[in-house]
Design a protein around this motif. Structure first.
Motif, short mmCIF file in Angstrom:
data_model
loop_
_atom_site.label_atom_id
_atom_site.label_comp_id
_atom_site.label_asym_id
_atom_site.label_seq_id
_atom_site.Cartn_x
_atom_site.Cartn_y
_atom_site.Cartn_z
N VAL A 75 0.55 -55.70 -101.62
CA VAL A 75 -0.91 -55.51 -101.67
C VAL A 75 -1.26 -54.19 -101.00
N SER A 76 -2.39 -53.63 -101.38
CA SER A 76 -2.85 -52.37 -100.80
C SER A 76 -3.61 -52.63 -99.50
N GLU A 77 -3.94 -51.58 -98.77
CA GLU A 77 -4.73 -51.74 -97.55
C GLU A 77 -6.10 -52.33 -97.86
N ASP A 78 -6.74 -51.87 -98.95
CA ASP A 78 -8.05 -52.40 -99.32
C ASP A 78 -7.96 -53.89 -99.69
N GLU A 79 -6.91 -54.26 -100.42
CA GLU A 79 -6.74 -55.67 -100.78
C GLU A 79 -6.50 -56.52 -99.54
N GLU A 80 -5.73 -55.99 -98.62
CA GLU A 80 -5.47 -56.73 -97.38
C GLU A 80 -6.77 -57.00 -96.64
#
Length: 274
Positions: A75-80
Motif C-alpha cells: 500500500v502507498s503512504e496515502d492509502e496507509e
C-alpha cells in the motif's frame, strides 16, 4: 517504568498472557524481558527465499525456507493514512497481551468446532480494493478471504502475540497480513532443530517493512509457529490479517453450504466490526 505505575489503558489478558497493565497490577513479569532479548539462528532473505545464518568466521549458511511471500510497498503512504483513519473511526476492543482488535468474521468456537454466521456482515468496504490487489499475485490468485482481523500494537501497552499456529480446521492454506505504521519482525520458530541447528528451538527472523504484505503458506503456515515479540514493537503498529476457508467449507466439502453463505457475505464488503 516507575514502581507502582499502572498504565491507563484497559487490560484484556486471560490465562498466562500479560501486558504492562496486568504486570504492574500483579507484580508479574512478562516471559520476555528487555534484558532477555530474542536470539535468532537465521534471518529470512526474501530475494533468495532462504534462511541465512552468518557465522563469526564470516562464512554464510543458507537453507531453503519455503512458505513465505513478501510484497513490499503493498500500500502507498496515502492509502496507509486512509486505512488507519477509517479503522480509528470504529471501536477498538481490548484483546490479550496488550493488543486491541477489530473482528470482521463469523462466530467461531474452535474447541467445539462450531461456526455460525452470527452478526457477521462481511469484510469492511475499504478492503475491497486491497483484496482485488492481492489477487494480482500468482500466489493469491484464488485467495478469497472470509475473515479480517485488525490488530493494534503499542509499546506503551507491552503489545505482543505469543508463538502459535493458526487453526487449520476452519482456516485454509494462506494467512495474509498487511503491516502498517511501523516496521517489525515476524518470528518463526520450530522445535527439534533445523538446518545446521541440531537440537532445541530454531528461530528465523522475517523482517516486515512498513506497508508490506506477507503471506504464510505450506510449512511456514502449518509447521512453523509465528509470533510478534514485545521488543519489536517500537511504535504503534496496526496489521490486518485475512483468512480463507479450509477445504471442508469449500465446494465438495462437508460444510460447503455454510462456507458458500459466509463467502457471499464476506465479499459484499459491507461489514462492521463485531
Amino acid at each position: 517504568m516507575a514502581d507502582g505505575y499502572i498504565p491507563s489503558f484497559n487490560c484484556g489478558c486471560k490465562g498466562i498472557r500479560t501486558c504492562l497493565r496486568c504486570e504492574a497490577q500483579k507484580s508479574e513479569q512478562h516471559l520476555l524481558q528487555e534484558n532477555d532479548l530474542i536470539q535468532y539462528d537465521f534471518t529470512y532473505d526474501p530475494v533468495s527465499k532462504t534462511a541465512v545464518r552468518e557465522e563469526e568466521s564470516g562464512s554464510r549458511q543458507s537453507y531453503a525456507f519455503p512458505g513465505v511471500f513478501l510484497w513490499e510497498n503493498f500500500v502507498s503512504e496515502d492509502e496507509e493514512r486512509e486505512l488507519i483513519a477509517r479503522m480509528d473511526q470504529d471501536v477498538w476492543r481490548e484483546s490479550q497481551s496488550g493488543r486491541r482488535k477489530q473482528d470482521f468474521g463469523p462466530k467461531v468456537n474452535f474447541k467445539k468446532r462450531r461456526v455460525r454466521v452470527g452478526d457477521f456482515t462481511g469484510l469492511p468496504a475499504i478492503s475491497r480494493h486491497l483484496v482485488d490487489r492481492m489477487s494480482k499475485a500468482p500466489r493469491l490468485a484464488s485467495f478469497k478471504p472470509v475473515e479480517q482481523c485488525n490488530l493494534d500494537y503499542d509499546p506503551e501497552r507491552g503489545s505482543a502475540i505469543d508463538p502459535h499456529l493458526d487453526d487449520s480446521w476452519l482456516w485454509g492454506e494462506h494467512l495474509v497480513t498487511i503491516n502498517l505504521l511501523s516496521d517489525t519482525v515476524l518470528t518463526m520458530s520450530l522445535d527439534g532443530g533445523w538446518g545446521d541447528v541440531e537440537h532445541g528451538e530454531v528461530r528465523v527472523a522475517v523482517r516486515l517493512p512498513r506497508r508490506s504484505l506477507v503471506v504464510l503458506y505450506g510449512e511456514a503456515r502449518h509447521r512453523w509457529k509465528h509470533a510478534i515479540h514485545r521488543e519489536h514493537i517500537r511504535g504503534r503498529r496496526v496489521c490486518s490479517t485475512f483468512r480463507e476457508l479450509s477445504a471442508e467449507f469449500l465446494q465438495g466439502g462437508e460444510q460447503e453450504k455454510l462456507g458458500s453463505e459466509l463467502l457471499d457475505l464476506a465479499l459484499r464488503f459491507h461489514g462492521a466490526p463485531l
